[in-house]
Scaffold this active site. Structure first.
Site, PDB file in Angstrom:
ATOM      1  N   LYS A  52     -13.840 -35.919  30.290  1.00  0.00           N
ATOM      2  CA  LYS A  52     -12.864 -36.657  31.255  1.00  0.00           C
ATOM      3  C   LYS A  52     -11.425 -36.896  30.731  1.00  0.00           C
ATOM      4  O   LYS A  52     -10.408 -36.704  31.213  1.00  0.00           O
ATOM      5  CB  LYS A  52     -13.574 -37.673  31.826  1.00  0.00           C
ATOM      6  CG  LYS A  52     -14.890 -37.172  32.751  1.00  0.00           C
ATOM      7  CD  LYS A  52     -16.021 -38.286  33.263  1.00  0.00           C
ATOM      8  CE  LYS A  52     -16.840 -37.864  34.063  1.00  0.00           C
ATOM      9  NZ  LYS A  52     -17.992 -38.548  34.360  1.00  0.00           N
ATOM     10  N   GLN A  96     -19.289 -44.493  34.504  1.00  0.00           N
ATOM     11  CA  GLN A  96     -20.415 -43.577  34.058  1.00  0.00           C
ATOM     12  C   GLN A  96     -21.790 -43.931  34.268  1.00  0.00           C
ATOM     13  O   GLN A  96     -22.241 -45.125  34.046  1.00  0.00           O
ATOM     14  CB  GLN A  96     -20.076 -43.302  32.740  1.00  0.00           C
ATOM     15  CG  GLN A  96     -20.968 -42.114  32.400  1.00  0.00           C
ATOM     16  CD  GLN A  96     -20.526 -40.684  33.078  1.00  0.00           C
ATOM     17  OE1 GLN A  96     -19.517 -40.684  33.514  1.00  0.00           O
ATOM     18  NE2 GLN A  96     -21.534 -39.730  33.157  1.00  0.00           N
ATOM     19  N   ASP A 119     -14.462 -41.525  41.858  1.00  0.00           N
ATOM     20  CA  ASP A 119     -15.467 -40.486  42.404  1.00  0.00           C
ATOM     21  C   ASP A 119     -16.127 -40.668  43.841  1.00  0.00           C
ATOM     22  O   ASP A 119     -17.070 -40.010  44.089  1.00  0.00           O
ATOM     23  CB  ASP A 119     -16.441 -39.937  41.426  1.00  0.00           C
ATOM     24  CG  ASP A 119     -17.279 -41.148  40.839  1.00  0.00           C
ATOM     25  OD1 ASP A 119     -17.071 -42.379  41.157  1.00  0.00           O
ATOM     26  OD2 ASP A 119     -18.092 -40.747  39.837  1.00  0.00           O
TER      27      ASP A 119
HETATM   28  N1  GUN Z   1     -22.855 -39.498  35.869  1.00  0.00           N
HETATM   29  C1  GUN Z   1     -23.511 -38.364  36.043  1.00  0.00           C
HETATM   30  N2  GUN Z   1     -22.530 -37.769  36.954  1.00  0.00           N
HETATM   31  C2  GUN Z   1     -21.754 -38.657  37.499  1.00  0.00           C
HETATM   32  C3  GUN Z   1     -20.665 -38.731  38.319  1.00  0.00           C
HETATM   33  O1  GUN Z   1     -20.466 -37.479  38.967  1.00  0.00           O
HETATM   34  N3  GUN Z   1     -20.013 -39.973  38.602  1.00  0.00           N
HETATM   35  C4  GUN Z   1     -20.451 -40.781  37.763  1.00  0.00           C
HETATM   36  N4  GUN Z   1     -19.781 -42.192  37.856  1.00  0.00           N
HETATM   37  N5  GUN Z   1     -21.483 -40.873  36.893  1.00  0.00           N
HETATM   38  C5  GUN Z   1     -22.063 -39.472  36.705  1.00  0.00           C
END
Ligand code: GUN
Length: 284
Positions: A52, A96, A119
């Site tokens: 990321k 995460q 997200d």
């Molecule tokens: N862990 C796996 N996929 C995701 C995601 O899309 N967002 C977050 N915050 N953690 C994740």
């Protein structure tokens, strides 16, 4: 069979962000900034988080990784989030998941400022999203909708099935398909005779979290199949999806591969969201 190539769509979307990032820099004197918070030592999660950061930097955005040890307490995590919420240089925050089991994702989803929710998973963001007034949408389902748009697949009136009911993928995916005027059936691990549903569908999104769960016999001829699965320990260490992609050739109308399908779009949507949140904060 049309291969729904997430890398191609990603490249196009990411390129479209470059002038927006440039404009933001000219106005604000700095780049949009994403902070990712990760707790613990899970190797795969650390790889995702680094990807990321790299993706942000490749577009001229900035990103920091805030890594806390597995021993971090809820109070310590909360304190970090409260600090980031009021830090003027931070536009977007992503925590995460999964968190180590002694920590509560619930608290995180209540605490992260909706204005910085990268997200779209906080309860506040999800409230707007499910009320049909989204601002930042959850990354994976939003990325899938972008793939469909790119390939001019209009789901209006389609019979669609979503397999999986997580807050991150299944539920928001079903909602986005419904908002796009599809008829939606949501199946999950307790669904009896799953393939009775999937075989009737014009489009199936598979987010079951079970490697190679579905194959040709589970889909009707000419179906569109989107695979959200990501399983690292497949044969030969290769990434495996929830769908046996090879079987679909000559049968499905279109399908997304793993790797190279949905995966790149999740990060791309995160970049879009970060840009959007930064622009909105600047506009205030
Ligand atoms: N862990 C796996 N996929 C995701 C995601 O899309 N967002 C977050 N915050 N953690 C994740």
């Amino acid at each position: 069979m049309l291969v729904l190539d997430g890398k191609v769509v990603s490249k196009e979307v990411r390129e479209s962000l470059v002038p927006r990032i440039q404009a933001f820099k000219e106005k604000s004197g700095r780049a949009p900034h994403l902070t990712v918070v990760i707790v613990g030592e899970d190797k795969a999660s650390h790889v995702y988080v680094r990807n990321k950061k790299t993706a942000c930097e490749a577009l001229g955005m900035t990103s920091t990784i805030h890594a806390l040890p597995a021993s971090a307490t809820q109070d310590e995590l909360n304190e970090v989030l409260q600090r980031l919420n009021v830090d003027n240089h931070v536009d977007a925050i992503l925590v995460q998941f999964p968190l180590p089991s002694h920590l509560s994702s619930d608290e995180v989803l209540k605490l992260v400022s909706p204005a910085k929710d990268a997200d779209g998973l906080t309860y506040n963001s999800l409230g707007y999203f499910f009320a049909g007034r989204p601002f930042v949408s959850p990354c994976t389902p939003a990325g899938i909708m972008t793939i469909l748009k790119h390939y001019k697949i209009n789901v209006e009136g389609m019979r669609t099935v979503v397999v999986g009911r997580s807050n991150i993928v299944g539920k928001p995916m079903a909602h986005m398909l419904m908002e796009a005027n599809a008829t939606v059936t949501l199946c999950h691990s307790k669904t009896k005779n799953l393939s009775e549903y999937t075989r009737q569908a014009d489009l199936v999104v598979v987010a079951a979290g079970r490697p190679h769960l579905l194959g040709k016999e589970d889909f009707k001829q000419g179906a569109i199949v989107i695979d959200v699965g990501m399983h690292g320990s497949g044969q030969g260490g290769k990434l495996m999806g929830d769908v046996r992609f090879e079987e679909l050739k000559g049968w499905a109308q279109a399908a997304s591969p793993v790797p190279g399908g949905v995966g790149p779009m999740t990060i791309t949507t995160l970049l879009q969201n970060t840009c959007l949140l930064a622009e909105k904060r600047l506009g205030k």
